[in-house]
Design a protein around this motif. Structure first.
Motif, mmCIF file in Angstrom:
data_model
loop_
_atom_site.group_PDB
_atom_site.id
_atom_site.type_symbol
_atom_site.label_atom_id
_atom_site.label_comp_id
_atom_site.label_asym_id
_atom_site.label_seq_id
_atom_site.Cartn_x
_atom_site.Cartn_y
_atom_site.Cartn_z
ATOM 1 N N HIS A 155 0.692 -1.083 -0.024
ATOM 2 C CA HIS A 155 0.123 -0.086 -0.020
ATOM 3 C C HIS A 155 0.835 1.253 0.035
ATOM 4 O O HIS A 155 0.471 2.244 -0.787
ATOM 5 N N CYS A 156 1.884 1.180 0.855
ATOM 6 C CA CYS A 156 2.925 2.491 0.848
ATOM 7 C C CYS A 156 3.555 2.738 -0.527
ATOM 8 O O CYS A 156 3.905 3.876 -1.050
ATOM 9 N N LEU A 157 3.825 1.597 -0.945
ATOM 10 C CA LEU A 157 4.545 1.844 -2.305
ATOM 11 C C LEU A 157 3.781 2.277 -3.584
ATOM 12 O O LEU A 157 4.222 2.955 -4.235
ATOM 13 N N ALA A 158 2.512 1.833 -3.340
ATOM 14 C CA ALA A 158 1.455 2.189 -4.605
ATOM 15 C C ALA A 158 1.290 3.902 -4.227
ATOM 16 O O ALA A 158 1.135 4.555 -5.158
ATOM 17 N N VAL A 159 1.234 4.194 -3.070
ATOM 18 C CA VAL A 159 0.780 5.664 -2.713
ATOM 19 C C VAL A 159 2.197 6.478 -3.041
ATOM 20 O O VAL A 159 1.742 7.438 -3.695
ATOM 21 N N TYR A 160 3.229 5.862 -2.787
ATOM 22 C CA TYR A 160 4.301 6.666 -3.125
ATOM 23 C C TYR A 160 4.567 6.784 -4.323
ATOM 24 O O TYR A 160 5.058 7.965 -5.069
ATOM 25 N N CYS A 161 4.486 5.774 -5.364
ATOM 26 C CA CYS A 161 4.670 5.684 -6.794
ATOM 27 C C CYS A 161 3.632 6.559 -7.273
ATOM 28 O O CYS A 161 3.854 7.468 -8.286
ATOM 29 N N HIS A 162 2.232 6.546 -7.023
ATOM 30 C CA HIS A 162 1.489 7.628 -7.480
ATOM 31 C C HIS A 162 1.496 9.074 -7.142
ATOM 32 O O HIS A 162 1.609 10.014 -7.765
ATOM 33 N N ASN A 163 1.717 9.381 -5.644
ATOM 34 C CA ASN A 163 1.619 10.604 -5.187
ATOM 35 C C ASN A 163 3.142 11.549 -5.507
ATOM 36 O O ASN A 163 3.169 12.388 -5.484
ATOM 37 N N VAL A 164 4.072 10.712 -5.193
ATOM 38 C CA VAL A 164 5.468 11.511 -5.360
ATOM 39 C C VAL A 164 6.221 11.173 -6.432
ATOM 40 O O VAL A 164 6.734 12.099 -7.242
ATOM 41 N N LEU A 165 6.214 10.044 -7.101
ATOM 42 C CA LEU A 165 6.939 9.799 -8.391
ATOM 43 C C LEU A 165 5.843 9.815 -9.727
ATOM 44 O O LEU A 165 6.428 9.864 -10.682
ATOM 45 N N SER A 166 4.760 10.283 -9.355
ATOM 46 C CA SER A 166 3.634 10.556 -10.474
ATOM 47 C C SER A 166 3.612 9.309 -11.599
ATOM 48 O O SER A 166 3.431 9.732 -12.712
ATOM 49 N N MET A 167 3.755 8.409 -11.132
ATOM 50 C CA MET A 167 3.590 7.243 -12.078
ATOM 51 C C MET A 167 2.190 6.722 -12.309
ATOM 52 O O MET A 167 1.268 6.934 -11.490
ATOM 53 N N THR A 168 1.788 6.025 -13.010
ATOM 54 C CA THR A 168 0.555 5.216 -13.242
ATOM 55 C C THR A 168 0.761 3.645 -12.541
ATOM 56 O O THR A 168 1.640 3.176 -13.075
ATOM 57 N N VAL A 169 -0.011 3.547 -11.591
ATOM 58 C CA VAL A 169 0.118 2.522 -10.917
ATOM 59 C C VAL A 169 -1.126 1.559 -11.004
ATOM 60 O O VAL A 169 -2.192 1.923 -10.979
ATOM 61 N N VAL A 170 -0.640 0.213 -11.236
ATOM 62 C CA VAL A 170 -1.669 -0.974 -11.069
ATOM 63 C C VAL A 170 -1.445 -1.437 -9.839
ATOM 64 O O VAL A 170 -0.596 -2.224 -9.634
ATOM 65 N N SER A 171 -2.356 -1.164 -8.864
ATOM 66 C CA SER A 171 -2.401 -1.617 -7.244
ATOM 67 C C SER A 171 -3.210 -3.035 -7.429
ATOM 68 O O SER A 171 -4.614 -2.716 -7.398
ATOM 69 N N CYS A 172 -2.859 -4.075 -7.085
ATOM 70 C CA CYS A 172 -3.231 -5.357 -6.927
ATOM 71 C C CYS A 172 -3.523 -5.698 -5.414
ATOM 72 O O CYS A 172 -2.534 -5.907 -4.681
ATOM 73 N N CYS A 173 -4.868 -5.852 -5.134
ATOM 74 C CA CYS A 173 -5.142 -6.247 -3.845
ATOM 75 C C CYS A 173 -5.898 -7.440 -3.844
ATOM 76 O O CYS A 173 -6.710 -7.797 -4.752
#
Length: 334
Positions: free
Chosen positions: A40-58
Motif C-alpha cells: 500500500h505504501c509503495l502504491a501511494v508513493y509511486c502515485h503521489n510522489v513519483l507521479s507514475m501510473t500505478v496498477v495496485s493489486c489487492c
C-alpha cells in the motif's frame, strides 16, 4: 557470459555510469499486495510522489486499503493514474484477468511503458512446524513462491517487450531462517534463489531483476493480522499427545504474538529511508542485485550469523527473536 554482459557486471559492481531514470505518468508499475503495509505504501508513493501510473493489486477490493487507493483514482487527474485490481495469486484465472487488464491499460496510450513488476504480496503464519496444519504450510508456499512465479511468468512477455524490471520483495528470513517461521522462511529463501536465477537469465534480454529486502515492519502491516485464527486452527489439529506436551507453551507463545495480531490501518508504514532505497531499485540505470533495509540491530545480528559457528548462531537466533521457548518441568523447577 558474453563480454558485454561481463563489462556491464563490472560497471555495476564499481558503480560506474549510475544515474536515475526519469519517471512520470507514462511509466506504468504493477504492485501486488497493496491492501496494507509495504504494498500500500509503495502504491501511494509511486502515485503521489513519483507521479507514475500505478496498477495496485489487492486481495480484496472491499478492504480499507483498496478503498483508499480507489479514491486516488478519482482525484481529477487529466488521465487516470491509479488502477486498483483484485488479484488472488492462488487462482490462475485471477492472474490472467490482471494480465488482460494490464494489456488494456497499456493500450490506452502508446506512450505508456511497463516499467516494473513489484512482487510484494505474501502471507505469513507463526507457529512451530509440527503445529502448522497442511493447508497453512501449503498456503505460504503457494502464495509467496508459486503465486509469484505464476504472475511473473504470465507477465514476462510484456516485461520483455518493454524492458520492464522485476523487483521481488523477499525477507530477512530468506537470509537467516527463524524458528516458528519454517514454511515462511522456506518460501522466501526459495524466492531469493529464484530471483538470482531469473536475474542471470533475463539480463541477456536487457531486463533487470532486483531482490528487495525491506526489514521487519510486521507491526505496521496486516501480514500477521489473522495470527490468532491461525493459532486456533493449529490447536484444533493437535492430537491428545500434542495437547499434553504443548498446551502450556502454546498458550504462552500465542499470548506473546497478540501484539502482531489484529487489523491495522493500511497506511501506517512511514519510512523515508526505505522509500529512497526502493526508488533507487526502481529507477537506477545500474540497480544493485540486492537491496537490504534494516535497523542497526538486524545488521549486527546478520554479521554475527555470518561470523559465528552454528551452535552460537542458533543461540543468537533465539535471542534475536526474543520469543517464548519451551521449558521442561525440570527447567521450570530449576
Amino acid at each position: 557470459m558474453s563480454s558485454s554482459h561481463l563489462l556491464r557486471a563490472l560497471r555495476r559492481t564499481l558503480g560506474l555510469g549510475r544515474s536515475q531514470l526519469p519517471v512520470d505518468g507514462r511509466n506504468v508499475i504493477l504492485i501486488t499486495g497493496c491492501d496494507s503495509g509495504l504494498g500500500h505504501c509503495l502504491a501511494v508513493y509511486c502515485h503521489n510522489v513519483l507521479s507514475m501510473t500505478v496498477v495496485s493489486c489487492c486481495h480484496n477490493l472491499k478492504s480499507d486499503g483498496a478503498r483508499l487507493l480507489q479514491q486516488l483514482s478519482s482525484q481529477g487527474d487529466e488521465r487516470r493514474r491509479m488502477h486498483t485490481l483484485e488479484l488472488d495469486l492462488l487462482q490462475p484465472c485471477s492472474i490472467r484477468l490482471v494480465h488482460d487488464r494490464l494489456q488494456d491499460i497499456l493500450a490506452e496510450d502508446t506512450s505508456y511503458q511497463l516499467t516494473a513488476l513489484v512482487n510484494n504480496a505474501g502471507v505469513m503464519c507463526f507457529g512451530e512446524f509440527e503445529w502448522q496444519v497442511p493447508e497453512q504450510i501449503e498456503m505460504q508456499i503457494n502464495c509467496n513462491l508459486l503465486g509469484t512465479m505464476r504472475l511473473t511468468r504470465q507477465l514476462l512477455p510484456l516485461l520483455r517487450q518493454q524492458r520492464g524490471r522485476i523487483i521481488n520483495v523477499t525477507s530477512h528470513c530468506g537470509l537467516q531462517a527463524l524458528p516458528a517461521l519454517a514454511p515462511y522462511a522456506a518460501s522466501k529463501a526459495a524466492l531469493r534463489f529464484w530471483t538470482d536465477s531469473l536475474r542471470i537469465e533475463l539480463q541477456q534480454y536487457g531486463l533487470e531483476v532486483v531482490n528487495f529486502i525491506p526489514g521487519s515492519f510486521v507491526l505496521d502491516s496486516n501480514i500477521a493480522a489473522r495470527q490468532q485464527q491461525h493459532a486456533q486452527r493449529m490447536r484444533e489439529g493437535f492430537s491428545a499427545e500434542q495437547h499434553a506436551h504443548y498446551d502450556v507453551y502454546f498458550e504462552q507463545f500465542n499470548g506473546y504474538l497478540k501484539i502482531v495480531s489484529g487489523y491495522k490501518a493500511p497506511n501506517q508504514l512511514k519510512d523515508e529511508a526505505l522509500l529512497a532505497k526502493f526508488q533507487d531499485a526502481l529507477t537506477s540505470t545500474q540497480p544493485s542485485a540486492l537491496y537490504i533495509h534494516e535497523p542497526w540491530r538486524y545488521r549486527v545480528y546478520r554479521w554475527l550469523f555470518w561470523l559465528c559457528p552454528t551452535p552460537l548462531v542458533d543461540w543468537l537466533t533465539l535471542r534475536f527473536c526474543a520469543m517464548p521457548t519451551y521449558e521442561t518441568s525440570e527447567q521450570k523447577i530449576g
